[in-house]
Structures are given as C-alpha cells and as structure tokens.
Design an enzyme around this catalytic site. Structure first.
Site, PDB file in Angstrom:
ATOM      1  N   ARG A   1     -29.556 -21.370  28.136  1.00  0.00           N
ATOM      2  CA  ARG A   1     -28.416 -20.466  28.285  1.00  0.00           C
ATOM      3  C   ARG A   1     -27.158 -21.282  28.528  1.00  0.00           C
ATOM      4  O   ARG A   1     -27.189 -22.270  29.261  1.00  0.00           O
ATOM      5  CB  ARG A   1     -28.628 -19.516  29.474  1.00  0.00           C
ATOM      6  CG  ARG A   1     -27.480 -18.541  29.677  1.00  0.00           C
ATOM      7  CD  ARG A   1     -27.613 -17.756  30.973  1.00  0.00           C
ATOM      8  NE  ARG A   1     -27.619 -18.609  32.158  1.00  0.00           N
ATOM      9  CZ  ARG A   1     -26.534 -19.165  32.696  1.00  0.00           C
ATOM     10  NH1 ARG A   1     -25.337 -18.996  32.141  1.00  0.00           N
ATOM     11  NH2 ARG A   1     -26.632 -19.918  33.778  1.00  0.00           N
ATOM     12  N   VAL A   2     -26.061 -20.864  27.884  1.00  0.00           N
ATOM     13  CA  VAL A   2     -24.738 -21.420  28.167  1.00  0.00           C
ATOM     14  C   VAL A   2     -23.794 -20.262  28.420  1.00  0.00           C
ATOM     15  O   VAL A   2     -23.957 -19.165  27.870  1.00  0.00           O
ATOM     16  CB  VAL A   2     -24.208 -22.323  27.034  1.00  0.00           C
ATOM     17  CG1 VAL A   2     -24.990 -23.622  26.971  1.00  0.00           C
ATOM     18  CG2 VAL A   2     -24.227 -21.631  25.688  1.00  0.00           C
ATOM     19  N   SER A   3     -22.803 -20.507  29.270  1.00  0.00           N
ATOM     20  CA  SER A   3     -21.918 -19.434  29.709  1.00  0.00           C
ATOM     21  C   SER A   3     -20.824 -19.070  28.713  1.00  0.00           C
ATOM     22  O   SER A   3     -20.335 -17.950  28.715  1.00  0.00           O
ATOM     23  CB  SER A   3     -21.271 -19.812  31.040  1.00  0.00           C
ATOM     24  OG  SER A   3     -22.262 -19.999  32.018  1.00  0.00           O
ATOM     25  N   THR A   4     -20.414 -20.012  27.878  1.00  0.00           N
ATOM     26  CA  THR A   4     -19.333 -19.723  26.930  1.00  0.00           C
ATOM     27  C   THR A   4     -19.768 -20.080  25.516  1.00  0.00           C
ATOM     28  O   THR A   4     -20.686 -20.872  25.319  1.00  0.00           O
ATOM     29  CB  THR A   4     -18.049 -20.520  27.265  1.00  0.00           C
ATOM     30  OG1 THR A   4     -18.299 -21.905  27.026  1.00  0.00           O
ATOM     31  CG2 THR A   4     -17.609 -20.306  28.709  1.00  0.00           C
TER      32      THR A   4
ATOM     33  N   GLN B   1     -19.648 -23.809  24.431  1.00  0.00           N
ATOM     34  CA  GLN B   1     -20.717 -24.719  24.818  1.00  0.00           C
ATOM     35  C   GLN B   1     -21.874 -24.602  23.835  1.00  0.00           C
ATOM     36  O   GLN B   1     -21.975 -23.654  23.082  1.00  0.00           O
ATOM     37  CB  GLN B   1     -21.200 -24.389  26.230  1.00  0.00           C
ATOM     38  CG  GLN B   1     -20.119 -24.543  27.291  1.00  0.00           C
ATOM     39  CD  GLN B   1     -20.564 -23.955  28.617  1.00  0.00           C
ATOM     40  OE1 GLN B   1     -21.117 -22.879  28.680  1.00  0.00           O
ATOM     41  NE2 GLN B   1     -20.307 -24.691  29.689  1.00  0.00           N
TER      42      GLN B   1
END
Length: 185
Positions: free
Chosen positions: A8-11, A14
């Site tokens: 998982r990445v927040s943006t 990324q």
C-alpha cells in the site's frame, strides 16, 4: 497454502514496487494485492485491494507485508484486521518488524507497533496543521486560486434578476460559489 503479498502507498505519486521488491527478496509470493493512493488512515476493510485480499485468502495462507503500518495507522483497526485474518486461519508476517503477528508474542508486539503507527499519524496531522497555521500567519493564500470575479457575478445576477441556480449555470460555477460571491460584495 499460498503466500499472499499486500502493498500500500498513500499517494498516486508513490510506487508499490519497492515494497514488492523487498518482499520478494524473502518470500515466494503467489498472489499480490495492492492499494495505491490510499491512506493508512482508511480502515483496511474499506480499501478495495485489501477487501479483495480478505475475500481471497484461505485457511493456511500466509499474508506478508513490508511493515505493520501498511495494514493501517489506527491501532484498533490494525488489531481488528489481524483478528479477522486469524479467524480465517491466515498467518500474518511483517518483514520490517521480523515476526509473525499471529503468535501471542507477535500480537503483543503488534499492539505496541500499531500504537506507534497511530502516534506517527497523529504527529503528521499536527505538523500539517502547524504548517497551515504558520502559512496563515504569514498571510499566504491557501487553497485553490480564485477564478471568478465576485463583483461581476453579483452584478450579473442583480441586472438579470436571476436566481442563484441560473447565475451558477451562466458562469458555469457551483451554487455555493454564487452565494459566496454575492455575500462578498
């Protein structure tokens, strides 16, 4: 028994590739699930990729994540997520922390690490709010640059005896923008 990888990445700026690479160095991952552009503050079961993962996993599978904070930043949500997976007979291993979250020791460590992740999330939010307050104090404009002329909108509405909705349609702006423009003049 499959090994499932979750990243998982927040943006959207990324990439999950570094997490995938790190996990494949240690584990032979059979199936990947990911959430890109999804904050850890969003509950795990509300993320589309993680929800699909939970629907897929079976008793005896092992879920590998690069770090506990990939599961979430809220202690209770992380614990609930781990318990839901354990109820399905799934083991969870965090590479960075280096332990199996489904053992009693792992669960104790998870509780502490999830609390630290939640604290970090709170610290991020506090730093963000401090930055906003500082910018306001320095007189910096926040938000999107204004694209409408309040006086022009208000004047057109008065001249044409137009409703707020008609004015919004004429200028191709929202009803709220018309209300703000008329109140500002």
């Amino acid at each position: 028994m499959a090994t499932i990888g979750y990243v998982r990445v927040s943006t959207h700026d990324q990439s999950v590739e570094a997490q995938k690479h790190g996990l494949t160095e240690m584990y032979n991952v059979d199936e990947w699930y990911e959430d890109s552009g999804v904050s850890g503050a969003v509950k795990a079961l509300e993320r589309p990729g993680f929800d699909a993962l939970v629907a897929y996993v079976r008793r005896g599978d092992t879920l590998v994540v690069s770090a506990v904070d990939r599961l979430g930043r809220d202690t209770l949500d992380v614990l609930h997520t781990v318990e839901a997976l354990q109820a399905k007979g799934v083991s969870i291993i965090s590479k960075r922390e280096g332990f199996d979250l489904s053992t009693p020791i792992g669960k104790a460590m998870l509780t502490m690490l999830a609390a630290v992740a939640e604290l970090e999330r709170s610290n991020i939010k506090a730093r963000q709010m401090a930055g906003i307050e500082r910018a306001k104090a320095e007189g910096k404009a926040l938000g999107r640059e204004k694209t409408i002329n309040d006086a022009q909108v208000s004047e057109w509405r008065k001249t044409n005896s137009a409703s707020i909705k008609a004015t919004a349609e004429h200028f191709n702006i929202s009803v709220a923008s018309v209300k703000r423009a008329c109140a500002a003049v």
